[in-house]
Design a protein around this motif. Structure first.
Motif, short mmCIF file in Angstrom:
data_model
loop_
_atom_site.label_atom_id
_atom_site.label_comp_id
_atom_site.label_asym_id
_atom_site.label_seq_id
_atom_site.Cartn_x
_atom_site.Cartn_y
_atom_site.Cartn_z
N ALA A 258 15.93 87.27 123.89
CA ALA A 258 15.04 86.65 122.89
C ALA A 258 14.10 87.69 122.30
O ALA A 258 13.63 87.55 121.19
CB ALA A 258 14.23 85.53 123.53
N GLY A 259 13.84 88.76 123.07
CA GLY A 259 12.76 89.66 122.70
C GLY A 259 13.15 90.88 121.90
O GLY A 259 12.27 91.58 121.43
N HIS A 260 14.44 91.17 121.73
CA HIS A 260 14.67 92.37 120.95
C HIS A 260 15.48 92.17 119.68
O HIS A 260 15.20 92.78 118.65
CB HIS A 260 15.24 93.50 121.81
CG HIS A 260 16.71 93.49 121.98
ND1 HIS A 260 17.34 92.61 122.77
CD2 HIS A 260 17.66 94.28 121.44
CE1 HIS A 260 18.64 92.84 122.72
NE2 HIS A 260 18.86 93.85 121.92
N THR A 262 15.51 89.60 117.66
CA THR A 262 14.65 89.00 116.64
C THR A 262 13.72 90.03 116.00
O THR A 262 13.60 90.10 114.78
CB THR A 262 13.80 87.89 117.27
OG1 THR A 262 13.34 88.36 118.54
CG2 THR A 262 14.58 86.61 117.43
N THR A 263 13.08 90.83 116.86
CA THR A 263 12.13 91.82 116.32
C THR A 263 12.88 92.87 115.50
O THR A 263 12.41 93.31 114.45
CB THR A 263 11.36 92.49 117.48
OG1 THR A 263 10.98 91.48 118.40
CG2 THR A 263 10.12 93.20 116.97
N ALA A 264 14.06 93.26 115.97
CA ALA A 264 14.87 94.23 115.22
C ALA A 264 15.21 93.66 113.84
O ALA A 264 15.19 94.38 112.84
CB ALA A 264 16.14 94.56 115.99
N PRO A 391 4.20 73.40 122.08
CA PRO A 391 4.25 73.99 123.42
C PRO A 391 5.34 75.06 123.57
O PRO A 391 5.20 75.96 124.39
CB PRO A 391 4.55 72.81 124.35
CG PRO A 391 4.65 71.60 123.51
CD PRO A 391 4.37 71.94 122.08
N ARG A 392 6.41 74.98 122.78
CA ARG A 392 7.49 75.95 122.92
C ARG A 392 7.36 77.11 121.94
O ARG A 392 8.34 77.84 121.70
CB ARG A 392 8.88 75.28 122.73
CG ARG A 392 9.15 74.05 123.59
CD ARG A 392 9.14 74.31 125.09
NE ARG A 392 10.08 75.27 125.58
CZ ARG A 392 11.09 74.99 126.43
NH1 ARG A 392 11.31 73.75 126.80
NH2 ARG A 392 11.86 75.94 126.90
N LEU A 393 6.18 77.29 121.41
CA LEU A 393 5.91 78.45 120.54
C LEU A 393 6.40 79.72 121.23
O LEU A 393 6.23 79.88 122.44
CB LEU A 393 4.40 78.55 120.30
CG LEU A 393 3.92 79.78 119.52
CD1 LEU A 393 4.25 79.65 118.05
CD2 LEU A 393 2.41 79.97 119.69
C1 HEM Z 1 10.11 88.62 115.19
C2 HEM Z 1 10.43 88.40 116.44
C3 HEM Z 1 10.61 87.02 117.04
C4 HEM Z 1 10.91 85.84 116.45
C5 HEM Z 1 11.15 85.57 114.97
C6 HEM Z 1 10.98 84.84 117.50
C7 HEM Z 1 11.22 83.49 117.28
C8 HEM Z 1 11.15 82.53 118.27
C9 HEM Z 1 11.20 81.11 118.03
C10 HEM Z 1 11.40 80.44 116.67
C11 HEM Z 1 11.08 80.49 119.23
C12 HEM Z 1 11.03 78.99 119.47
C13 HEM Z 1 12.39 78.41 119.63
C14 HEM Z 1 12.33 76.90 119.76
O1 HEM Z 1 11.28 76.30 119.65
O2 HEM Z 1 13.40 76.34 120.00
C15 HEM Z 1 10.96 81.51 120.24
C16 HEM Z 1 10.84 81.28 121.59
C17 HEM Z 1 10.80 82.28 122.54
N1 HEM Z 1 10.71 83.63 122.31
FE1 HEM Z 1 10.60 84.53 120.52
N2 HEM Z 1 10.73 85.45 118.69
C18 HEM Z 1 10.48 86.77 118.47
C19 HEM Z 1 10.18 87.74 119.41
C20 HEM Z 1 10.12 87.52 120.77
C21 HEM Z 1 9.76 88.52 121.75
C22 HEM Z 1 9.34 89.95 121.44
C23 HEM Z 1 9.89 87.92 122.98
C24 HEM Z 1 9.66 88.51 124.36
C25 HEM Z 1 9.51 89.76 124.62
C26 HEM Z 1 10.29 86.55 122.76
C27 HEM Z 1 10.56 85.63 123.75
C28 HEM Z 1 10.69 84.28 123.52
C29 HEM Z 1 10.78 83.29 124.59
C30 HEM Z 1 10.81 83.57 126.08
C31 HEM Z 1 10.84 82.03 123.97
C32 HEM Z 1 10.91 80.68 124.68
C33 HEM Z 1 9.49 80.24 124.94
C34 HEM Z 1 9.38 78.88 125.62
O3 HEM Z 1 10.11 77.96 125.26
O4 HEM Z 1 8.50 78.77 126.48
N3 HEM Z 1 10.42 86.34 121.41
N4 HEM Z 1 10.98 82.76 119.62
#
Ligand code: HEM
Length: 446
Positions: A258-260, A262-264, A391-393
């Motif tokens: 999830a963490g790389h 998307t950022t890439a 909450p799932r932000l």
């Molecule tokens: C530009 C970069 C990113 C974007 C656009 C992005 C986008 C998202 C979105 C839209 C969600 C919510 C999904 C949902 O509600 O179904 C999400 C959840 C999550 N993201 Fe990101 N993300 C990014 C970067 C990251 C990074 C850098 C990390 C960790 C190092 C990360 C870890 C997670 C995790 C673990 C969740 C689940 C959180 C939860 O449900 O508690 N993401 N991301």
């Protein structure tokens, strides 16, 4: 409250959003839905009823105010996803998810994340070691390799750079199907022994071994490096029991994936947009010159890298790495005047909402400075939601924003990226929004 009905198409036909149509042109399909049927559009995937949302207020209800009525979409429960990320933060639900989120949260606090800045800039600088004036390269591949190393190093203290051996390659290969081919068809076919699927399963096993070894070594050393892995290892239930290796593996794999990617992608699309908008590119260069002079950025520069941050925000508006969020209804409720019943799949589309002229003037124009307009504070909260909400932000939203701004600044102060002549950039809406053939650019030193 009225029952959900399938709306009629312009020629009286039913809008039967089927998988094939969705798969062959997902973005066009959802755009047509919004244009022809409005803000709340009932449809179907085969026999599964679905609801498409194109208004910020309805997205807000599903993700935030009414979030108790929903769990993650059914597609996240496929064997493909289970094999990859198991029951990690993205896929888990209920009290279990709440506990895991609480445990992981400290690794993403502002202070902690700011301590990662130095690593982010250092690795970006290292990458520039093989960049040079006049070279042509794939900016998407470069950004993927960079953010992969950053997330593994900052959160797990693990070296997954290319020179760290085959694990870096396997991770690179793994993310490709995860990102590029993970259409519903690919996911459903995953159990068939095609060469691509066999290779996928082999790579997952290889990475499993790597992750388990990482856990074992850290457990054995007992060292607290202050990273996410240490935090999760130290976490204990009231009865004193810790997290199982299997659960740790799922969390690490989830954060990693999830963490790389998307950022890439946020960075890749920013390069694409900057290359087409010389005015914005010049303004960015001017800011970098003013704030940094000739040095690399630090976290202390962040407040003054305002234009760089707008570039990242505006790029994620036009090309949101997560172009849709999905949920499944578990308790009957009402969304936009329609009754939503148990089992219905509900989707909100960043791709459409963030390009809607109701919220963004001249919506298809790349105008980073719009984020400095006073009027932007008046748009609905969910008119712009690249990181989801409620909450799932996204737990990594601050991590990602800081990383993207720092990497953008590190690179843009040294190089201008021009689109390579004749290279076609095509948007591929897989799990995330990717450039189908990569992003070939020609480097120009400043
Ligand atoms: C530009 C970069 C990113 C974007 C656009 C992005 C986008 C998202 C979105 C839209 C969600 C919510 C999904 C949902 O509600 O179904 C999400 C959840 C999550 N993201 Fe990101 N993300 C990014 C970067 C990251 C990074 C850098 C990390 C960790 C190092 C990360 C870890 C997670 C995790 C673990 C969740 C689940 C959180 C939860 O449900 O508690 N993401 N991301």
């Amino acid at each position: 409250m009225v029952a959900a009905t399938i709306p009629r198409g312009p020629r009286g036909g039913r809008l039967m959003g089927n998988m094939r149509e969705f798969n062959s042109d997902s973005l066009g399909f959802v755009e047509r839905c919004a244009r022809e049927f409005g803000d709340v559009v009932p449809t179907r995937f085969l026999y599964v009823p679905a609801l498409f949302l194109f208004h910020p207020d309805q997205v807000e209800y599903v993700l935030a105010a009414g979030s108790k009525n929903f769990i993650k979409a059914a597609s996240l429960r496929s064997p493909f996803f289970r094999r990859l990320v198991g029951n990690g933060l993205v896929t888990s639900e209920g009290d279990f998810w709440r506990r895991q989120r609480r445990l992981a949260q400290p690794a993403f606090h502002r202070d902690r994340v700011e301590a990662y800045a130095r690593t982010m800039v250092a690795y970006a600088g290292r990458m520039l070691g093989h960049w040079g004036d006049g070279r042509t390269l794939d900016a998407h591949e470069e950004m993927m390799a960079l953010t992969r190393v950053v997330v593994a190093q900052t959160l797990f203290s693990a070296d997954v750079s290319e020179d760290s051996g085959e694990i870096g390659d396997a991770l690179g290969r793994l993310v490709r199907p995860f990102a590029a081919q993970a259409t519903l068809k690919w996911i459903l076919d995953n159990r068939l022994p095609t060469p691509a699927h066999l290779r996928f399963n082999r790579d997952v096993r290889k990475i499993d071994r790597f992750v388990y070894r990482l856990i074992e070594e850290r457990r054995a050393s007992g060292e607290d490096t202050g990273d996410l892995l240490s935090m999760l290892l130290a976490a204990q239930d009231e009865d004193g029991s810790g997290m199982s290796d299997r659960q740790l593996r799922d969390e690490l794999m989830t954060i990693f994936l999830a963490g790389h990617e998307t950022t890439a992608l946020a960075l890749t699309w920013a390069w694409y947009l900057l290359a087409q908008n010389p005015g914005a590119e010049a303004r960015l260069a001017q800011e970098l010159q003013g704030v940094l002079g000739g040095r690399a950025p630090t976290v202390g520069d962040m407040p003054r890298l305002r234009y760089a941050e707008w570039v990242v925000k505006e790029s994620m508006r036009l090309y949101p790495p997560a172009w849709a969020v999905g949920r499944e209804c578990v308790r009957e409720c009402e969304v936009g005047g329609l009754r939503v019943t148990k089992g219905m799949q509900v989707f909100g589309f960043q791709w459409v909402i963030q390009r809607d002229p109701r919220w963004f003037a001249d919506p298809l124009a790349f105008r980073p400075e719009r984020w400095g307009d006073e009027s932007i504070s008046r748009i609905p909260r969910y008119a712009y939601f690249p990181f989801g909400g409620g909450p799932r932000l996204c737990i990594g939203n601050y991590f990602a924003t800081m990383e993207a701004v720092l990497i953008l600044a590190t690179i843009a102060r040294r190089f201008r990226l021009r689109l390579a002549p004749g290279h076609e950039v095509e948007v591929l809406p897989a799990l995330s929004l990717r450039p189908k053939h990569g992003l070939k650019v020609r480097l120009e030193s400043r």
